[in-house]
Scaffold this motif. Structure first.
Motif, PDB file in Angstrom:
ATOM      1  N   LEU A  46      29.897  37.746  85.592  1.00  0.00           N
ATOM      2  CA  LEU A  46      28.624  37.027  85.590  1.00  0.00           C
ATOM      3  C   LEU A  46      27.729  37.497  86.722  1.00  0.00           C
ATOM      4  O   LEU A  46      26.539  37.764  86.515  1.00  0.00           O
ATOM      5  CB  LEU A  46      28.881  35.521  85.703  1.00  0.00           C
ATOM      6  N   SER A  47      28.280  37.633  87.916  1.00  0.00           N
ATOM      7  CA  SER A  47      27.485  38.085  89.061  1.00  0.00           C
ATOM      8  C   SER A  47      26.950  39.491  88.834  1.00  0.00           C
ATOM      9  O   SER A  47      25.807  39.803  89.191  1.00  0.00           O
ATOM     10  CB  SER A  47      28.334  38.044  90.339  1.00  0.00           C
ATOM     11  N   HIS A  48      27.774  40.347  88.243  1.00  0.00           N
ATOM     12  CA  HIS A  48      27.329  41.716  87.958  1.00  0.00           C
ATOM     13  C   HIS A  48      26.187  41.711  86.949  1.00  0.00           C
ATOM     14  O   HIS A  48      25.200  42.445  87.104  1.00  0.00           O
ATOM     15  CB  HIS A  48      28.504  42.532  87.429  1.00  0.00           C
ATOM     16  N   ALA A  49      26.278  40.859  85.935  1.00  0.00           N
ATOM     17  CA  ALA A  49      25.219  40.758  84.939  1.00  0.00           C
ATOM     18  C   ALA A  49      23.934  40.221  85.565  1.00  0.00           C
ATOM     19  O   ALA A  49      22.826  40.688  85.253  1.00  0.00           O
ATOM     20  CB  ALA A  49      25.663  39.862  83.783  1.00  0.00           C
ATOM     21  N   GLN A  50      24.051  39.253  86.466  1.00  0.00           N
ATOM     22  CA  GLN A  50      22.871  38.702  87.134  1.00  0.00           C
ATOM     23  C   GLN A  50      22.197  39.746  88.014  1.00  0.00           C
ATOM     24  O   GLN A  50      20.967  39.802  88.079  1.00  0.00           O
ATOM     25  CB  GLN A  50      23.276  37.481  87.965  1.00  0.00           C
ATOM     26  N   ALA A  51      22.987  40.575  88.680  1.00  0.00           N
ATOM     27  CA  ALA A  51      22.418  41.633  89.508  1.00  0.00           C
ATOM     28  C   ALA A  51      21.680  42.660  88.656  1.00  0.00           C
ATOM     29  O   ALA A  51      20.580  43.111  89.003  1.00  0.00           O
ATOM     30  CB  ALA A  51      23.531  42.315  90.318  1.00  0.00           C
ATOM     31  N   ARG A  52      22.255  43.026  87.506  1.00  0.00           N
ATOM     32  CA  ARG A  52      21.591  43.969  86.610  1.00  0.00           C
ATOM     33  C   ARG A  52      20.307  43.358  86.049  1.00  0.00           C
ATOM     34  O   ARG A  52      19.268  44.032  85.960  1.00  0.00           O
ATOM     35  CB  ARG A  52      22.531  44.368  85.473  1.00  0.00           C
ATOM     36  N   ASP A  53      20.355  42.093  85.680  1.00  0.00           N
ATOM     37  CA  ASP A  53      19.161  41.421  85.165  1.00  0.00           C
ATOM     38  C   ASP A  53      18.063  41.385  86.212  1.00  0.00           C
ATOM     39  O   ASP A  53      16.870  41.538  85.889  1.00  0.00           O
ATOM     40  CB  ASP A  53      19.497  39.992  84.723  1.00  0.00           C
ATOM     41  N   ALA A  54      18.442  41.154  87.473  1.00  0.00           N
ATOM     42  CA  ALA A  54      17.446  41.085  88.541  1.00  0.00           C
ATOM     43  C   ALA A  54      16.681  42.391  88.678  1.00  0.00           C
ATOM     44  O   ALA A  54      15.474  42.400  88.947  1.00  0.00           O
ATOM     45  CB  ALA A  54      18.126  40.733  89.867  1.00  0.00           C
ATOM     46  N   VAL A  55      17.374  43.504  88.489  1.00  0.00           N
ATOM     47  CA  VAL A  55      16.726  44.820  88.608  1.00  0.00           C
ATOM     48  C   VAL A  55      15.750  45.058  87.461  1.00  0.00           C
ATOM     49  O   VAL A  55      14.659  45.616  87.656  1.00  0.00           O
ATOM     50  CB  VAL A  55      17.784  45.933  88.654  1.00  0.00           C
ATOM     51  N   HIS A  56      16.110  44.620  86.269  1.00  0.00           N
ATOM     52  CA  HIS A  56      15.315  44.969  85.083  1.00  0.00           C
ATOM     53  C   HIS A  56      14.341  43.875  84.647  1.00  0.00           C
ATOM     54  O   HIS A  56      13.423  44.147  83.866  1.00  0.00           O
ATOM     55  CB  HIS A  56      16.257  45.304  83.924  1.00  0.00           C
ATOM     56  N   LEU A 188      26.239  41.188  94.594  1.00  0.00           N
ATOM     57  CA  LEU A 188      27.030  40.398  93.653  1.00  0.00           C
ATOM     58  C   LEU A 188      27.054  38.917  94.005  1.00  0.00           C
ATOM     59  O   LEU A 188      27.602  38.115  93.256  1.00  0.00           O
ATOM     60  CB  LEU A 188      28.444  40.953  93.576  1.00  0.00           C
ATOM     61  N   SER A 189      26.463  38.546  95.135  1.00  0.00           N
ATOM     62  CA  SER A 189      26.313  37.119  95.446  1.00  0.00           C
ATOM     63  C   SER A 189      24.870  36.765  95.756  1.00  0.00           C
ATOM     64  O   SER A 189      24.581  35.625  96.113  1.00  0.00           O
ATOM     65  CB  SER A 189      27.207  36.733  96.635  1.00  0.00           C
ATOM     66  N   SER A 190      23.962  37.727  95.622  1.00  0.00           N
ATOM     67  CA  SER A 190      22.566  37.467  95.996  1.00  0.00           C
ATOM     68  C   SER A 190      21.606  38.268  95.122  1.00  0.00           C
ATOM     69  O   SER A 190      21.044  39.272  95.567  1.00  0.00           O
ATOM     70  CB  SER A 190      22.336  37.813  97.472  1.00  0.00           C
ATOM     71  N   PRO A 191      21.378  37.847  93.878  1.00  0.00           N
ATOM     72  CA  PRO A 191      20.444  38.568  93.017  1.00  0.00           C
ATOM     73  C   PRO A 191      18.979  38.296  93.330  1.00  0.00           C
ATOM     74  O   PRO A 191      18.095  38.920  92.745  1.00  0.00           O
ATOM     75  CB  PRO A 191      20.801  38.047  91.618  1.00  0.00           C
ATOM     76  N   ASP A 192      18.697  37.351  94.264  1.00  0.00           N
ATOM     77  CA  ASP A 192      17.318  36.950  94.510  1.00  0.00           C
ATOM     78  C   ASP A 192      16.971  37.013  95.990  1.00  0.00           C
ATOM     79  O   ASP A 192      16.230  36.177  96.521  1.00  0.00           O
ATOM     80  CB  ASP A 192      17.062  35.537  93.988  1.00  0.00           C
ATOM     81  N   SER A 193      17.454  38.014  96.688  1.00  0.00           N
ATOM     82  CA  SER A 193      17.197  38.146  98.117  1.00  0.00           C
ATOM     83  C   SER A 193      15.850  38.815  98.361  1.00  0.00           C
ATOM     84  O   SER A 193      15.547  39.869  97.796  1.00  0.00           O
ATOM     85  CB  SER A 193      18.319  38.955  98.779  1.00  0.00           C
ATOM     86  N   LEU A 194      15.036  38.206  99.236  1.00  0.00           N
ATOM     87  CA  LEU A 194      13.699  38.722  99.548  1.00  0.00           C
ATOM     88  C   LEU A 194      13.721  39.431 100.887  1.00  0.00           C
ATOM     89  O   LEU A 194      14.281  38.927 101.867  1.00  0.00           O
ATOM     90  CB  LEU A 194      12.697  37.568  99.599  1.00  0.00           C
ATOM     91  N   GLY A 195      13.110  40.611 100.932  1.00  0.00           N
ATOM     92  CA  GLY A 195      12.958  41.345 102.180  1.00  0.00           C
ATOM     93  C   GLY A 195      11.514  41.288 102.655  1.00  0.00           C
ATOM     94  O   GLY A 195      10.585  41.212 101.849  1.00  0.00           O
ATOM     95  N   ILE A 196      11.323  41.305 103.969  1.00  0.00           N
ATOM     96  CA  ILE A 196       9.983  41.290 104.573  1.00  0.00           C
ATOM     97  C   ILE A 196       9.852  42.533 105.440  1.00  0.00           C
ATOM     98  O   ILE A 196      10.692  42.778 106.317  1.00  0.00           O
ATOM     99  CB  ILE A 196       9.768  40.034 105.434  1.00  0.00           C
ATOM    100  N   TYR A 197       8.797  43.300 105.211  1.00  0.00           N
ATOM    101  CA  TYR A 197       8.539  44.507 106.003  1.00  0.00           C
ATOM    102  C   TYR A 197       7.128  44.420 106.567  1.00  0.00           C
ATOM    103  O   TYR A 197       6.172  44.182 105.825  1.00  0.00           O
ATOM    104  CB  TYR A 197       8.674  45.763 105.142  1.00  0.00           C
ATOM    105  N   LEU A 198       6.985  44.589 107.872  1.00  0.00           N
ATOM    106  CA  LEU A 198       5.652  44.551 108.472  1.00  0.00           C
ATOM    107  C   LEU A 198       5.356  45.863 109.177  1.00  0.00           C
ATOM    108  O   LEU A 198       6.224  46.447 109.837  1.00  0.00           O
ATOM    109  CB  LEU A 198       5.503  43.372 109.433  1.00  0.00           C
ATOM    110  N   THR A 199       4.113  46.318 109.000  1.00  0.00           N
ATOM    111  CA  THR A 199       3.685  47.611 109.519  1.00  0.00           C
ATOM    112  C   THR A 199       2.335  47.453 110.198  1.00  0.00           C
ATOM    113  O   THR A 199       1.376  46.966 109.587  1.00  0.00           O
ATOM    114  CB  THR A 199       3.567  48.651 108.392  1.00  0.00           C
ATOM    115  N   TYR A 200       2.251  47.875 111.450  1.00  0.00           N
ATOM    116  CA  TYR A 200       0.997  47.828 112.195  1.00  0.00           C
ATOM    117  C   TYR A 200       0.146  49.049 111.850  1.00  0.00           C
ATOM    118  O   TYR A 200       0.642  50.161 111.752  1.00  0.00           O
ATOM    119  CB  TYR A 200       1.282  47.787 113.697  1.00  0.00           C
ATOM    120  N   GLU A 201      -1.153  48.818 111.673  1.00  0.00           N
ATOM    121  CA  GLU A 201      -2.095  49.871 111.279  1.00  0.00           C
ATOM    122  C   GLU A 201      -1.550  50.686 110.114  1.00  0.00           C
ATOM    123  O   GLU A 201      -1.287  51.887 110.234  1.00  0.00           O
ATOM    124  CB  GLU A 201      -2.425  50.782 112.478  1.00  0.00           C
ATOM    125  N   PRO A 202      -1.362  50.055 108.972  1.00  0.00           N
ATOM    126  CA  PRO A 202      -0.778  50.760 107.823  1.00  0.00           C
ATOM    127  C   PRO A 202      -1.671  51.889 107.335  1.00  0.00           C
ATOM    128  O   PRO A 202      -2.897  51.757 107.281  1.00  0.00           O
ATOM    129  CB  PRO A 202      -0.667  49.647 106.767  1.00  0.00           C
TER     130      PRO A 202
END
Length: 268
Positions: A46-56, A188-202
């Protein structure tokens, strides 16, 4: 006499079973003969299926626009040069640059804006649309409450996006700092993890060494209040030092711990 109503279990319990309450890692699963018991095997599948679903799973852009606008944010659309999900996954370089239509749209918006923005937030599908859809709005609401006296540009919703796409968006919108909220590679335990990236003078061509990252933002990981606390700290320091990346150290954990010990609220 044998008890046919309560036959002995065929599952051998692992002696470390009690440790499972301390981690989501798949430890002490026991065994049935020479294999895994059925329950943890099914849970893994189930976790593997959720991870694949999250990507697609495609990002519901209309719903995200509606949620952001209901929360009082202006929004814009942007898409990378990857024309579809297949190209996005196979050609990471296409996800790092805007397509021509999006670039023109952002350029026109910036030309009509009365001034440059201090910060532009980008909400991107990345490798988990679940993360962007579920966590961006509550995090942005907490950040807005902390950022008095700061000009915030429209929230740009970006599809088929890699982290570096924020550089082109920030450059076109004349942002001092761009903050990318993007779905991380699902585990496999986190299909909905959010990352934050900040860049000065992009600007296009910035390297990953010139940005800072906050990872695993979700209720089961780094909660919204703690993530907003860390992001506000980094934004304040980035503005003061006029840089992000390896030269900007995240010392917010000490302040965060002090706030917890004193019982101070992490959110306004």
């Amino acid at each position: 006499m044998a008890d046919f109503d309560n036959p002995p279990s065929s599952v051998s319990i692992n002696p470390w079973d009690a440790l499972r309450r301390f981690t989501n890692a798949r430890i002490a699963l026991g065994r049935a003969g020479s294999s895994l018991p059925t329950a943890p095997l099914l849970a893994f599948n189930l976790s593997h299926a959720q991870a694949r679903d999250a990507v697609h799973q495609p990002l519901d852009v209309a719903a995200l626009h509606a949620s952001l606008r209901a929360a009082g944010f202006d929004t814009l659309d942007a898409e990378s040069a990857a024309p579809d999900r297949d190209h996005y996954l196979r050609r990471p370089d296409l996800g790092r640059k805007l397509n021509d239509e999006s670039a023109a749209r952002l350029r026109d918006y910036a030309a009509a804006a009365p001034a440059a923005f201090d910060i532009v937030f980008v909400v991107a599908d990345g490798l988990s649309a679940y993360a962007a859809a579920g966590h961006a709005v509550p995090l942005l609401e907490r950040m807005r409450a902390k950022m008095t006296g700061v000009s915030i540009g429209p929230i740009v919703i970006a599809r088929q996006a890699r982290v570096a796409l924020g550089d082109g968006i920030g450059e076109l919108l004349r942002a001092r700092i761009v903050v990318m909220l993007i779905g991380e590679r699902p585990g496999l335990s986190s299909p909905d993890s959010l990352g934050i990236y900040l860049t000065y003078e992009p600007r296009i061509g910035k390297s990953d060494a010139e940005r800072n990252c906050i990872s695993n933002v979700r209720p089961e990981g780094l909660g919204y209040d703690a993530a907003a606390f860390k992001l506000h700290y980094l934004l304040t320091e980035a503005t003061r030092l006029k840089l992000t990346g390896v030269k900007l150290k995240d010392d917010s954990d000490m302040l965060l711990q002090a706030a917890r010990v004193s019982g101070s609220a992490l959110a306004p």
